[in-house]
Design an enzyme around this catalytic site. Structure first.
Site, short mmCIF file in Angstrom:
data_model
loop_
_atom_site.label_atom_id
_atom_site.label_comp_id
_atom_site.label_asym_id
_atom_site.label_seq_id
_atom_site.Cartn_x
_atom_site.Cartn_y
_atom_site.Cartn_z
N ILE A 154 6.10 0.29 -5.44
CA ILE A 154 5.33 0.32 -6.69
C ILE A 154 4.14 1.27 -6.56
CG2 ILE A 154 3.98 -1.07 -8.32
CD1 ILE A 154 5.76 -3.48 -7.45
N ASP A 173 -3.19 2.49 3.19
CA ASP A 173 -2.01 1.73 3.59
C ASP A 173 -1.91 1.88 5.09
OD1 ASP A 173 0.74 0.88 4.14
OD2 ASP A 173 1.07 1.03 1.98
N CYS A 204 -0.53 -3.93 -2.88
CA CYS A 204 -0.10 -4.45 -1.59
C CYS A 204 0.37 -5.89 -1.79
CB CYS A 204 -1.24 -4.38 -0.57
SG CYS A 204 -2.73 -5.20 -1.13
N PRO A 205 1.16 -6.42 -0.86
CA PRO A 205 1.61 -7.81 -1.02
C PRO A 205 0.48 -8.79 -0.70
CG PRO A 205 2.49 -6.87 1.01
CD PRO A 205 1.70 -5.78 0.35
N THR A 231 -2.17 -5.58 -10.47
CA THR A 231 -0.83 -5.99 -10.92
C THR A 231 -0.05 -6.52 -9.71
OG1 THR A 231 0.03 -3.76 -10.57
CG2 THR A 231 -0.69 -4.29 -12.81
N ARG A 233 -0.91 -9.48 -6.86
CA ARG A 233 -0.91 -10.95 -6.89
C ARG A 233 -2.34 -11.42 -7.12
NH1 ARG A 233 3.69 -10.87 -7.78
NH2 ARG A 233 5.44 -11.71 -6.60
N ASP A 257 -2.94 -8.34 -14.41
CA ASP A 257 -1.65 -8.86 -14.87
C ASP A 257 -1.32 -10.13 -14.09
OD1 ASP A 257 0.82 -8.67 -16.37
OD2 ASP A 257 1.81 -8.11 -14.49
N GLU A 262 -2.91 -18.62 -11.86
CA GLU A 262 -1.99 -18.36 -12.98
C GLU A 262 -0.88 -19.41 -13.11
OE1 GLU A 262 -0.42 -14.42 -11.79
OE2 GLU A 262 1.55 -15.37 -11.68
N HIS A 294 1.29 -11.69 -16.37
CA HIS A 294 2.34 -11.36 -15.39
C HIS A 294 3.58 -10.77 -16.08
CE1 HIS A 294 3.36 -12.39 -11.00
NE2 HIS A 294 4.14 -11.41 -11.39
P1 NAI Z 1 6.45 -2.86 -0.87
O1 NAI Z 1 6.75 -3.81 0.24
O2 NAI Z 1 7.41 -1.75 -1.17
O3 NAI Z 1 5.02 -2.17 -0.60
C1 NAI Z 1 3.89 -2.84 -0.15
C2 NAI Z 1 3.00 -1.83 0.57
O4 NAI Z 1 1.77 -2.48 0.89
C3 NAI Z 1 3.60 -1.31 1.88
O5 NAI Z 1 3.53 0.10 1.94
C4 NAI Z 1 2.73 -1.96 2.95
O6 NAI Z 1 2.59 -1.17 4.12
C5 NAI Z 1 1.41 -2.10 2.19
N1 NAI Z 1 0.52 -3.09 2.78
C6 NAI Z 1 0.81 -4.25 3.40
N2 NAI Z 1 -0.32 -4.86 3.85
C7 NAI Z 1 -1.34 -4.04 3.47
C8 NAI Z 1 -2.74 -4.11 3.65
N3 NAI Z 1 -3.31 -5.13 4.31
N4 NAI Z 1 -3.49 -3.12 3.14
C9 NAI Z 1 -2.93 -2.05 2.51
N5 NAI Z 1 -1.60 -1.93 2.32
C10 NAI Z 1 -0.82 -2.92 2.80
O7 NAI Z 1 6.18 -3.76 -2.14
P2 NAI Z 1 6.25 -3.34 -3.68
O8 NAI Z 1 7.64 -3.51 -4.19
O9 NAI Z 1 5.57 -2.04 -3.86
O10 NAI Z 1 5.40 -4.53 -4.35
C11 NAI Z 1 4.02 -4.71 -4.06
C12 NAI Z 1 3.56 -6.04 -4.62
O11 NAI Z 1 3.55 -5.96 -6.04
C13 NAI Z 1 4.51 -7.23 -4.34
O12 NAI Z 1 4.26 -7.78 -3.05
C14 NAI Z 1 4.17 -8.18 -5.44
O13 NAI Z 1 3.13 -9.03 -5.00
C15 NAI Z 1 3.65 -7.29 -6.56
N6 NAI Z 1 4.56 -7.29 -7.74
C16 NAI Z 1 4.04 -7.58 -8.99
C17 NAI Z 1 4.85 -7.60 -10.09
C18 NAI Z 1 4.33 -7.89 -11.49
O14 NAI Z 1 5.14 -8.19 -12.40
N7 NAI Z 1 3.04 -7.81 -11.75
C19 NAI Z 1 6.30 -7.35 -9.98
C20 NAI Z 1 6.73 -6.99 -8.65
C21 NAI Z 1 5.88 -6.99 -7.57
#
Ligand code: NAI
Length: 336
Positions: A154, A173, A204-205, A231, A233, A257, A262, A294
């Site tokens: 994302i 990152d 980030c997650p 957007t 968590r 979001d 929530e 969300h």
């Molecule tokens: P992803 O796993 O592809 O990317 C997460 C990135 O965060 C990775 O590059 C990782 O190295 C980095 N990361 C991990 N710990 C970190 C830290 N302490 N500091 C900085 N970077 C760090 O995940 P993706 O698909 O990009 O999703 C990210 C988050 O978005 C999900 O975990 C979820 O919580 C949220 N999300 C929200 C949605 C919504 O509807 N608002 C929908 C889908 C996901």
């Protein structure tokens, strides 16, 4: 064919899954999965859950006890599952790691554009016959600095958008992306990103390490007047600290979001009720705060992908196939 109990379902979940069902037995419950509702899963092989279902040790043990062997998440984030407890209980956990990262990145853009140009206010004004521009002055995004925390799927989609808008994109990152570096994203330490960003977006997650990443201290490091966009968590942000910073005129604006509490509010129509959550009630009245419930994931394309991949997960579970969509302790450093 597997028997699956769906929790936290809305009309659209039912519609997409019933349309694409290839022979599984589905039961749809509106309620969230938690210790009080776990009994509903009796007689099913698996449960299919969403972002605010609570898969803690108690619930996972109870699921295992009644014979449920699969937790299928209809989302990418898995912060709501105690993976260690799942492993111990012998419950397989699967997710949809990516469906449309662009959908969430585009939603972040929608929030940013709205706050920057006050279109939410303009829309209501014009409908009311008020064509004045007083207090609608925005700011030009081109030429600003966008900070991105987390450049996974994302975050990378978001970087591309913000580069396209002509902003300088800086990022933090632990695992910088070569692809993004080549496109012009500048990686730096977290503090530097905080200090330099006009717009800061979290991708980030949620992990023990990122819990309250935005707090009183980190907010102080941010530029005065900056915009914060979440957007990711809700618990990435300490809401009380953000409210304080907005009140003190330090944080310029906020778009969320996702929200710390929530699970008690989102995905429900509470328009006839008093909102008992004081923090969100406060945020709702700030003119420089924009809240969506969300909906970042919520596009037709995403729903189709979530459904397709989840059905494939059911199939792999039935056949006992390994899958790259499995979630287990190996995926995260601190497994609880
Ligand atoms: P992803 O796993 O592809 O990317 C997460 C990135 O965060 C990775 O590059 C990782 O190295 C980095 N990361 C991990 N710990 C970190 C830290 N302490 N500091 C900085 N970077 C760090 O995940 P993706 O698909 O990009 O999703 C990210 C988050 O978005 C999900 O975990 C979820 O919580 C949220 N999300 C929200 C949605 C919504 O509807 N608002 C929908 C889908 C996901």
């Amino acid at each position: 064919m597997a028997r699956i109990a769906f929790f936290s379902t809305q009309s659209y979940d039912r519609r997409f899954f019933e349309d694409q069902n290839n022979g599984h037995q589905f039961e749809f419950f509106e309620t969230r999965l938690k210790s009080k509702t776990v009994e509903l899963a009796k007689g099913f092989d698996g449960v299919c859950v969403f972002v605010n279902d609570r898969l803690n040790e108690e619930v996972l043990n109870a699921l295992a006890e009644i014979g449920v062997k699969l937790v299928a998440l209809r989302c990418a984030g898995f912060n709501n599952v105690d993976l260690k407890a799942a492993e111990k209980a012998g419950v397989r956990v699967m997710r949809v790691p990516a469906y449309s990262p662009e959908a969430i990145a585009e939603h972040a853009l929608a929030l940013i554009m709205t706050l920057a140009r006050r279109t939410h206010k303009a829309y209501n004004r014009v409908r009311d016959g008020n064509f004045s521009l007083e207090r609608l002055m925005g700011f030009t995004i081109h030429g600003r600095t966008t900070g991105v925390i987390g450049t996974g799927q994302i975050g990378r989609a978001f970087c591309n958008i913000m580069l396209g808008l002509g902003t300088r994109v800086i990022a933090y990152d632990k695992y910088p992306s070569e692809e993004m570096k080549n496109k012009g994203v500048e990686y730096m330490e977290l503090d530097e990103v905080l200090e330099k960003s006009d717009i800061l977006s979290l991708h980030c997650p949620l992990t023990p390490e990122t819990h309250h990443l935005i707090n009183q201290d980190t907010l102080k490091k941010m530029k005065k007047g900056a915009m914060l966009v979440n957007t990711g968590r809700g618990k990435l942000v300490n809401t009380a600290a953000v409210i304080k910073s907005l009140r003190e005129d330090h944080l310029g604006s906020l778009a969320i979001d996702v929200y710390e509490e929530e699970e008690k509010l989102f995905f429900r129509d509470l328009s006839d009720y008093v909102i008992r959550d004081d923090q969100i009630a406060q945020l709702m009245i700030f003119p420089n705060v924009l809240i969506t419930a969300h909906q970042g994931f919520f596009t037709k394309e995403s729903m189709e992908e979530i459904t397709r991949i989840t059905l494939k997960n059911f199939e792999d579970f039935e056949k006992g196939n390994d899958s790259e969509n499995d979630v287990n302790c190996k995926l995260i450093k601190d497994c609880g």
